[in-house]
Design an enzyme around this catalytic site. Structure first.
Site, PDB file in Angstrom:
ATOM      1  N   GLU A 112     -25.444  50.731  37.149  1.00  0.00           N
ATOM      2  CA  GLU A 112     -24.255  49.319  37.767  1.00  0.00           C
ATOM      3  C   GLU A 112     -23.788  48.988  35.936  1.00  0.00           C
ATOM      4  O   GLU A 112     -24.812  48.765  34.966  1.00  0.00           O
ATOM      5  CB  GLU A 112     -24.146  48.644  38.082  1.00  0.00           C
ATOM      6  CG  GLU A 112     -24.325  49.594  39.267  1.00  0.00           C
ATOM      7  CD  GLU A 112     -24.743  48.857  40.532  1.00  0.00           C
ATOM      8  OE1 GLU A 112     -23.509  48.589  41.899  1.00  0.00           O
ATOM      9  OE2 GLU A 112     -25.341  47.949  40.744  1.00  0.00           O
TER      10      GLU A 112
ATOM     11  N   CYS B 289     -22.938  42.267  31.560  1.00  0.00           N
ATOM     12  CA  CYS B 289     -24.962  42.993  31.718  1.00  0.00           C
ATOM     13  C   CYS B 289     -24.863  44.264  31.683  1.00  0.00           C
ATOM     14  O   CYS B 289     -24.485  44.976  32.654  1.00  0.00           O
ATOM     15  CB  CYS B 289     -25.456  41.966  33.380  1.00  0.00           C
ATOM     16  SG  CYS B 289     -26.071  42.819  33.471  1.00  0.00           S
TER      17      CYS B 289
ATOM     18  N   CYS C 222     -35.969  52.782  36.669  1.00  0.00           N
ATOM     19  CA  CYS C 222     -36.922  52.443  35.301  1.00  0.00           C
ATOM     20  C   CYS C 222     -38.787  52.248  35.859  1.00  0.00           C
ATOM     21  O   CYS C 222     -38.793  52.517  37.176  1.00  0.00           O
ATOM     22  CB  CYS C 222     -36.943  50.794  36.055  1.00  0.00           C
ATOM     23  SG  CYS C 222     -37.967  49.675  34.513  1.00  0.00           S
TER      24      CYS C 222
ATOM     25  N   ASN D 135     -33.588  38.528  44.825  1.00  0.00           N
ATOM     26  CA  ASN D 135     -32.436  38.568  46.019  1.00  0.00           C
ATOM     27  C   ASN D 135     -33.450  40.103  46.513  1.00  0.00           C
ATOM     28  O   ASN D 135     -34.329  40.778  45.973  1.00  0.00           O
ATOM     29  CB  ASN D 135     -31.740  39.165  45.024  1.00  0.00           C
ATOM     30  CG  ASN D 135     -30.959  38.598  43.580  1.00  0.00           C
ATOM     31  OD1 ASN D 135     -29.942  37.623  44.970  1.00  0.00           O
ATOM     32  ND2 ASN D 135     -30.734  38.473  43.209  1.00  0.00           N
TER      33      ASN D 135
ATOM     34  N   CYS E 242     -29.882  40.850  40.596  1.00  0.00           N
ATOM     35  CA  CYS E 242     -30.276  41.435  39.774  1.00  0.00           C
ATOM     36  C   CYS E 242     -31.514  42.152  40.431  1.00  0.00           C
ATOM     37  O   CYS E 242     -31.899  41.705  41.877  1.00  0.00           O
ATOM     38  CB  CYS E 242     -31.340  39.861  39.325  1.00  0.00           C
ATOM     39  SG  CYS E 242     -31.025  39.719  37.600  1.00  0.00           S
TER      40      CYS E 242
HETATM   41  N1  SAH Z   1     -36.215  45.565  32.636  1.00  0.00           N
HETATM   42  C1  SAH Z   1     -35.947  44.393  32.262  1.00  0.00           C
HETATM   43  C2  SAH Z   1     -34.288  44.261  32.287  1.00  0.00           C
HETATM   44  C3  SAH Z   1     -33.822  44.348  33.174  1.00  0.00           C
HETATM   45  S1  SAH Z   1     -33.881  43.743  35.280  1.00  0.00           S
HETATM   46  C4  SAH Z   1     -36.651  43.309  32.974  1.00  0.00           C
HETATM   47  O1  SAH Z   1     -37.372  43.086  34.014  1.00  0.00           O
HETATM   48  O2  SAH Z   1     -36.154  42.298  31.689  1.00  0.00           O
HETATM   49  C5  SAH Z   1     -33.388  41.637  34.958  1.00  0.00           C
HETATM   50  C6  SAH Z   1     -33.874  40.731  35.464  1.00  0.00           C
HETATM   51  O3  SAH Z   1     -34.044  40.707  36.286  1.00  0.00           O
HETATM   52  C7  SAH Z   1     -35.449  40.516  34.733  1.00  0.00           C
HETATM   53  O4  SAH Z   1     -35.219  39.550  34.563  1.00  0.00           O
HETATM   54  C8  SAH Z   1     -35.561  40.817  36.066  1.00  0.00           C
HETATM   55  O5  SAH Z   1     -37.112  40.760  36.514  1.00  0.00           O
HETATM   56  C9  SAH Z   1     -34.977  40.045  37.542  1.00  0.00           C
HETATM   57  N2  SAH Z   1     -34.945  40.458  38.650  1.00  0.00           N
HETATM   58  C10 SAH Z   1     -35.713  41.670  38.808  1.00  0.00           C
HETATM   59  N3  SAH Z   1     -35.150  42.376  40.330  1.00  0.00           N
HETATM   60  C11 SAH Z   1     -35.015  41.222  40.772  1.00  0.00           C
HETATM   61  C12 SAH Z   1     -34.665  39.903  42.518  1.00  0.00           C
HETATM   62  N4  SAH Z   1     -35.362  41.647  42.815  1.00  0.00           N
HETATM   63  N5  SAH Z   1     -35.092  39.435  41.973  1.00  0.00           N
HETATM   64  C13 SAH Z   1     -34.264  38.823  41.446  1.00  0.00           C
HETATM   65  N6  SAH Z   1     -34.757  39.459  39.904  1.00  0.00           N
HETATM   66  C14 SAH Z   1     -34.754  40.142  39.833  1.00  0.00           C
HETATM   67 FE1  SF4 Z   2     -37.624  47.692  35.169  1.00  0.00          FE
HETATM   68 FE2  SF4 Z   2     -36.982  46.200  37.443  1.00  0.00          FE
HETATM   69 FE3  SF4 Z   2     -39.215  45.883  36.371  1.00  0.00          FE
HETATM   70 FE4  SF4 Z   2     -36.998  45.395  34.851  1.00  0.00          FE
HETATM   71  S1  SF4 Z   2     -37.551  44.429  36.509  1.00  0.00           S
HETATM   72  S2  SF4 Z   2     -38.908  46.750  33.842  1.00  0.00           S
HETATM   73  S3  SF4 Z   2     -35.400  46.850  35.560  1.00  0.00           S
HETATM   74  S4  SF4 Z   2     -38.469  47.296  37.478  1.00  0.00           S
END
Ligand code: SAH
Ligand code: SF4
Length: 389
Positions: free
Chosen positions: A93, A106, A113, A307, A350
């Site tokens: 996405e 974004c 992942c 979320n 997110c």
């Molecule tokens: N993998 C990278 C970038 C993608 S995730 C990382 O982890 O930084 C982007 C952001 O969304 C990260 O800060 C991640 O921790 C957050 N995120 C992941 N799952 C989430 C959720 N269920 N609710 C809120 N934020 C979340």
């Molecule tokens: Fe991977 Fe999700 Fe962790 Fe970011 S927050 S490193 S996308 S598993």
């Protein structure tokens, strides 16, 4: 040269080399690059200042194509989300978040992942594959020119740019798909492509320490680090990568990064999980970690209300708790924002970004499922985040 090359896969130097193979001078590559990335052209015949002979060669040997759009939703507040087909039943996405003075895209860097953070549904799907350069930059290419088409804005440098900021905060861990990510970043910064400043492009990482150092050397853009915990025991359970690169090493890496970064702070992302990482004590530990530790780090905090998704077994901290937590950090002098939610009438947030789409009919099912979740978990479920300044 029998293979068809997707020109979106090539960085500026590679495009010059490619044109060389076709017997063309380097300035032709620049022209071609501008057609692709500044005018959004995918049809070689439209590239009127290129010789017909070159256009013909390109038509036989090359193509310009981004991942196909499976679905395209616009929220009432203008947030727009595309689900893109990256083949073999995988989808990623891309989300556009408009604001008064800027538009943020974004983008995703991997399908799935491997880091498997406990609170992230992308992680829960496991790792499918790395995206190619074309699939990463293709998200920006597709979104910029699609947004312009929708608004009737002309392509090219004279038309008003729709995407002013890019955050690599979609699906995947960008630093575990390093080379394609960096190539795509370089295209974002290139004056003959998108010409974004380094401050307006942010990589978010869960803390792949050696690759943070590599990024600082190869393409130091703004950095966001997903910290999510105030001590190693807690972080080991939330972000498994912590066992490899614990907090002390992560903080040291942030400090090193700042020597090269376009901004003088790192943004720490912190997902607020009810009863897990959101107590006053956790906030105080964070202050010690970033201000009083052996490696203090100039930083801002961005608190992300969790979320929820059913399999996580986790809950979002309530608003009063998030505010109280933010206050403790702010009282210590740390700039702290709470990530606002946007686009709540389309499904995106997110950590909830879509994974595999075995066939296209399942998209509809997924959308329905999201609507059910919203009923079950309240209207906050599936809300998209807004990235702070
Ligand atoms: N993998 C990278 C970038 C993608 S995730 C990382 O982890 O930084 C982007 C952001 O969304 C990260 O800060 C991640 O921790 C957050 N995120 C992941 N799952 C989430 C959720 N269920 N609710 C809120 N934020 C979340
Ligand atoms: Fe991977 Fe999700 Fe962790 Fe970011 S927050 S490193 S996308 S598993």
């Amino acid at each position: 040269m029998t293979e068809i090359t997707n020109l979106l896969d090539l960085d500026p130097a590679q495009l010059i080399a490619y044109c060389g193979e076709l017997g063309e001078k380097p300035f032709r590559a620049k022209q071609l690059q501008r057609w692709i990335h500044q005018f959004g052209a995918s049809d070689f015949d439209s590239m009127t200042d290129l010789a017909k002979s070159l256009r013909d060669k390109l038509k036989t040997h090359a193509r310009i194509s981004a991942p196909a759009v499976i679905s395209d939703h616009t929220s009432s507040d203008g947030t727009r989300k595309w689900l893109l087909d990256v083949g073999q039943g995988n989808a990623v996405e891309t989300v556009f978040i408009p604001e008064e003075n800027r538009g943020t895209l974004c983008i995703s860097t991997q399908a799935g992942c491997a880091v498997n953070c406990r609170f992230c549904s992308t992680g829960k799907q496991g790792f499918n594959r790395n995206l190619s350069v074309g699939e990463i930059i293709g998200q920006l290419w597709m979104a910029e020119f699609e947004l312009r088409r929708t608004k009737g804005i002309e392509p090219g440098p004279k038309g008003e740019r729709q995407i002013t900021n890019v955050v690599m905060m979609g699906m995947g861990e960008p630093l575990l798909n390093f080379e394609p990510t960096v190539t795509a970043l370089k295209l974002m910064l290139d004056d003959n492509a998108y010409g974004l400043s380094r401050r307006r492009v942010t990589v978010s990482t869960s803390g792949v320490v050696p690759m943070m150092d590599k990024l600082s050397q190869e393409c130091p853009v703004a950095l966001a680090v997903s910290v999510h915990a105030s001590n190693d025991a807690l972080r080991d359970g939330l972000v498994p990568l912590n066992k490899k690169y614990p907090l002390s090493e992560l903080m040291a890496a942030c400090r090193r990064y700042l020597e090269f970064a376009p901004r003088d702070f790192v943004t720490f992302e912190y997902c607020m999980l009810d009863g897990v990482n959101d107590t006053d004590e956790h906030a105080r530990q964070l202050i010690d970690l970033v201000l009083h530790g052996p490696e203090p780090v100039p930083c801002k905090f961005n608190l992300i209300p969790f979320n929820p998704f059913p399999e996580s077994g986790l809950k979002r901290s309530n608003n009063a708790r998030i505010k109280a937590f933010a206050q403790i950090l702010m009282d210590a002098g740390i700039v702290t924002t709470i990530r606002k939610t946007r686009g709540d009438d389309i499904d995106a947030a997110c950590g909830q970004l879509a994974g595999e789409v075995q066939d296209r009919t399942r998209v509809q099912e997924r959308m329905q499922k999201m609507a059910e979740y919203q009923k079950k978990f309240g209207e906050n479920f599936g809300r998209i985040v807004e990235v702070p300044r």
